[in-house]
Design a protein around this motif. Sequence first.
Motif, PDB file in Angstrom:
ATOM      1  N   MET A 179      -0.833   3.371   0.048  1.00  0.00           N
ATOM      2  CA  MET A 179      -0.314   2.587   1.172  1.00  0.00           C
ATOM      3  C   MET A 179      -0.921   1.181   1.204  1.00  0.00           C
ATOM      4  SD  MET A 179      -0.390   5.577   4.090  1.00  0.00           S
ATOM      5  CE  MET A 179       0.092   4.542   5.480  1.00  0.00           C
ATOM      6  N   VAL A 180      -2.145   1.051   0.684  1.00  0.00           N
ATOM      7  CA  VAL A 180      -2.832  -0.245   0.710  1.00  0.00           C
ATOM      8  C   VAL A 180      -1.997  -1.336   0.037  1.00  0.00           C
ATOM      9  CG1 VAL A 180      -4.815  -1.529  -0.231  1.00  0.00           C
ATOM     10  CG2 VAL A 180      -5.176   0.671   0.902  1.00  0.00           C
ATOM     11  N   LYS A 181      -1.387  -1.016  -1.093  1.00  0.00           N
ATOM     12  CA  LYS A 181      -0.640  -2.027  -1.858  1.00  0.00           C
ATOM     13  C   LYS A 181       0.530  -2.598  -1.042  1.00  0.00           C
ATOM     14  CE  LYS A 181       1.550  -2.926  -6.317  1.00  0.00           C
ATOM     15  NZ  LYS A 181       1.900  -2.397  -7.656  1.00  0.00           N
ATOM     16  N   SER A 182       1.352  -1.728  -0.471  1.00  0.00           N
ATOM     17  CA  SER A 182       2.512  -2.206   0.287  1.00  0.00           C
ATOM     18  C   SER A 182       2.062  -2.921   1.559  1.00  0.00           C
ATOM     19  CB  SER A 182       3.456  -1.048   0.618  1.00  0.00           C
ATOM     20  OG  SER A 182       2.785  -0.054   1.357  1.00  0.00           O
ATOM     21  N   LEU A 183       0.954  -2.445   2.142  1.00  0.00           N
ATOM     22  CA  LEU A 183       0.435  -3.062   3.358  1.00  0.00           C
ATOM     23  C   LEU A 183      -0.063  -4.479   3.062  1.00  0.00           C
ATOM     24  CD1 LEU A 183      -1.600  -1.181   6.010  1.00  0.00           C
ATOM     25  CD2 LEU A 183      -2.343  -3.438   5.317  1.00  0.00           C
ATOM     26  N   PHE A 184      -0.825  -4.639   1.975  1.00  0.00           N
ATOM     27  CA  PHE A 184      -1.321  -5.966   1.590  1.00  0.00           C
ATOM     28  C   PHE A 184      -0.151  -6.898   1.290  1.00  0.00           C
ATOM     29  CE2 PHE A 184      -5.968  -6.582   0.441  1.00  0.00           C
ATOM     30  CZ  PHE A 184      -6.423  -5.647   1.359  1.00  0.00           C
ATOM     31  N   TYR A 185       0.877  -6.379   0.643  1.00  0.00           N
ATOM     32  CA  TYR A 185       2.042  -7.197   0.298  1.00  0.00           C
ATOM     33  C   TYR A 185       2.731  -7.701   1.578  1.00  0.00           C
ATOM     34  CZ  TYR A 185       6.551  -8.574  -1.670  1.00  0.00           C
ATOM     35  OH  TYR A 185       7.663  -9.284  -2.017  1.00  0.00           O
ATOM     36  N   ARG A 186       2.905  -6.798   2.529  1.00  0.00           N
ATOM     37  CA  ARG A 186       3.583  -7.164   3.781  1.00  0.00           C
ATOM     38  C   ARG A 186       2.756  -8.158   4.599  1.00  0.00           C
ATOM     39  NH1 ARG A 186       3.321  -2.580   6.581  1.00  0.00           N
ATOM     40  NH2 ARG A 186       1.972  -3.403   8.214  1.00  0.00           N
ATOM     41  N   LEU A 187       1.426  -7.984   4.563  1.00  0.00           N
ATOM     42  CA  LEU A 187       0.535  -8.841   5.342  1.00  0.00           C
ATOM     43  C   LEU A 187       0.194 -10.147   4.623  1.00  0.00           C
ATOM     44  CD1 LEU A 187      -1.970  -6.192   6.780  1.00  0.00           C
ATOM     45  CD2 LEU A 187       0.079  -7.127   7.857  1.00  0.00           C
ATOM     46  N   LYS A 188       0.773 -10.332   3.439  1.00  0.00           N
ATOM     47  CA  LYS A 188       0.531 -11.550   2.644  1.00  0.00           C
ATOM     48  C   LYS A 188      -0.957 -11.723   2.331  1.00  0.00           C
ATOM     49  CE  LYS A 188       4.854 -13.053   2.715  1.00  0.00           C
ATOM     50  NZ  LYS A 188       5.572 -11.864   3.164  1.00  0.00           N
ATOM     51  N   LEU A 189      -1.626 -10.598   2.075  1.00  0.00           N
ATOM     52  CA  LEU A 189      -3.026 -10.619   1.669  1.00  0.00           C
ATOM     53  C   LEU A 189      -3.085 -10.666   0.140  1.00  0.00           C
ATOM     54  CD1 LEU A 189      -4.420  -7.963   4.177  1.00  0.00           C
ATOM     55  CD2 LEU A 189      -4.917 -10.418   4.188  1.00  0.00           C
ATOM     56  N   PRO A 190      -4.235 -11.024  -0.449  1.00  0.00           N
ATOM     57  CA  PRO A 190      -4.324 -11.152  -1.912  1.00  0.00           C
ATOM     58  C   PRO A 190      -3.943  -9.854  -2.621  1.00  0.00           C
ATOM     59  CG  PRO A 190      -6.288 -12.040  -0.872  1.00  0.00           C
ATOM     60  CD  PRO A 190      -5.499 -11.367   0.212  1.00  0.00           C
ATOM     61  N   MET A 191      -3.087  -9.969  -3.639  1.00  0.00           N
ATOM     62  CA  MET A 191      -2.581  -8.783  -4.338  1.00  0.00           C
ATOM     63  C   MET A 191      -3.345  -8.486  -5.631  1.00  0.00           C
ATOM     64  SD  MET A 191      -0.288  -7.487  -2.438  1.00  0.00           S
ATOM     65  CE  MET A 191       0.504  -6.316  -3.539  1.00  0.00           C
ATOM     66  N   GLY A 192      -4.395  -9.245  -5.909  1.00  0.00           N
ATOM     67  CA  GLY A 192      -5.142  -9.068  -7.150  1.00  0.00           C
ATOM     68  C   GLY A 192      -6.340  -8.154  -7.000  1.00  0.00           C
ATOM     69  N   ASP A 224      -8.937  -8.157  -5.052  1.00  0.00           N
ATOM     70  CA  ASP A 224      -9.352  -7.762  -3.694  1.00  0.00           C
ATOM     71  C   ASP A 224      -8.574  -6.535  -3.220  1.00  0.00           C
ATOM     72  OD1 ASP A 224     -11.168  -9.889  -3.479  1.00  0.00           O
ATOM     73  OD2 ASP A 224      -9.601 -11.254  -2.821  1.00  0.00           O
ATOM     74  N   MET A 225      -7.257  -6.547  -3.465  1.00  0.00           N
ATOM     75  CA  MET A 225      -6.426  -5.404  -3.070  1.00  0.00           C
ATOM     76  C   MET A 225      -6.834  -4.159  -3.857  1.00  0.00           C
ATOM     77  SD  MET A 225      -3.670  -3.359  -4.106  1.00  0.00           S
ATOM     78  CE  MET A 225      -2.787  -4.308  -5.338  1.00  0.00           C
ATOM     79  N   LYS A 226      -7.063  -4.315  -5.157  1.00  0.00           N
ATOM     80  CA  LYS A 226      -7.440  -3.161  -5.992  1.00  0.00           C
ATOM     81  C   LYS A 226      -8.794  -2.592  -5.570  1.00  0.00           C
ATOM     82  CE  LYS A 226      -4.625  -4.572  -9.916  1.00  0.00           C
ATOM     83  NZ  LYS A 226      -4.602  -5.214 -11.248  1.00  0.00           N
ATOM     84  N   TYR A 227      -9.693  -3.475  -5.163  1.00  0.00           N
ATOM     85  CA  TYR A 227     -11.003  -3.034  -4.670  1.00  0.00           C
ATOM     86  C   TYR A 227     -10.835  -2.178  -3.422  1.00  0.00           C
ATOM     87  CZ  TYR A 227     -15.480  -3.559  -2.179  1.00  0.00           C
ATOM     88  OH  TYR A 227     -16.640  -3.326  -1.470  1.00  0.00           O
ATOM     89  N   VAL A 228     -10.010  -2.646  -2.460  1.00  0.00           N
ATOM     90  CA  VAL A 228      -9.785  -1.873  -1.233  1.00  0.00           C
ATOM     91  C   VAL A 228      -9.126  -0.542  -1.571  1.00  0.00           C
ATOM     92  CG1 VAL A 228      -8.601  -1.825   1.008  1.00  0.00           C
ATOM     93  CG2 VAL A 228      -9.673  -3.943   0.216  1.00  0.00           C
TER      94      VAL A 228
END
Length: 473
Positions: A315-328, A330-334
């Motif tokens: 769910m983190v990936k789609s959430l980060f994408y929707r929130l316009k958060l970094p997709m690299g 940082d997202m993989k770390y979370v």
Amino acid sequence: MLINFTQNRNFKLFKTLSEVAENNNQSIYIVGGYVRDLLMKRKAPTDIDFVTEGNGMDLAKAVAKEINPKLKVSVFKNYGTAMFKHEGLDLEFVGARKESYAENSRKPSVEIGTLEDDQKRRDFTINALAISLNKDSFGELIDPFNGISDIQNKIIRTPLEPSQTYSDDPLRMMRAIRFASTLNFKIEEHSLRAIQKEAERIKIVSMERIMVEFNKIMLSEKPSTGLKLLEETGLLPLIIPELTALRGIEEVEGQTHKDNFWHTLEVVDNISENTENLWLRWAALLHDIGKAPTKKFVEGTGWTFHGHEFLGSKMVKSLFYRLKLPMGSDMKYVQKMVKLSSRPIALIDDGTSDSALRRLLFDSGDDLEDLFTLCKADITTKNTSKQQKFKKNFEYVAQKIKEVEEKDQVRNFQPPISGEEIMTLFNLKPGREIGILKEKVKEAILEGEIENDKDQARNFVIKEAEILGLTPG
């Protein structure tokens, strides 16, 4: 009230600005956050905003020329602003203006105004303060909305009618909550009700701007202050509904589960005491988001959330994408932190195998300490003896992992035999057999069948290759 600037590190700069404005027949005032933080005796910000009842761009150019003719001035004609950098400061100049807003935009129509007009358009009374740098009133504080009183009483209040203020620019709702969280202020009651009333207006604000404010809340000393306000005002379900889906307690056959939303806020506060890493705080915020969709009552067992860490990490990936958060990274770390968030807890057992410890080391790599910080923050029981027992158990697991690491060296694991070496050994071209053999070596080391040793790995590969019909060339 007169502000004594003689001991201020920027006193010389302010006197220069005063003289240039006088020579240009313009007024000049310091406004906004610099004034607020000066009065609150907070660390002075490096950006200072100036307002003039005239052309801000012309004044900026004149000041820059006086300081150093080589200074580069950035001009933004659409906004009527200009700025330049000087001795580590960002100095921005704008002409005083009035603003009016269309219903579906937070971009105002602007016309020339007075200092009073400019102060009225400010978001909060604590940000509507101004200090004169004019020759005849140098250092005089101009406070038309009792901002000083609100600073003393720790109150967030809008200069004008709050519903109109928030409707005009809905980002101000996020800013109100951000200031309440970072300054430990309270939002005045009428203002709070106005945010609840205008919450839906947040939809016209870009997600990038929303996240700038949200991340400042996340980096505050106690993020739950802001997160609770976002939930109370109805903004949070509009921004991250996955979080508010965790609210509530259900009961079946007398069995209940904890409210995972309020638990999450406790975890975020706990972790914030030990780290300023924004993305580790995000991992704490999202570590249980998979619990709402996986919640199930099983007869004879009770409430279960089977696989919530795995689903949550997805769910983190789609959430980060929707929130316009970094997709690299940082997202993989979370994602990694959420996926592994329950693993150390499962290892708190005398019978835990070295294999399980090696796998945790392999999967967490350099982020193992961060994972343990997250797991300790996840202990929210109010029972002191239970709390101490859990923490002691984590220290026990950490020691066992340290012993395994020293012996087997699998953190940031690199195979003791490379794909190129396997190809040379069997005279092969790149193909699926190479990947299969490398994976078998990794599994053998993690399971403890062989040591993390080149010779043992080579002998193991030769033996396994025979099964695939391969012989050394």
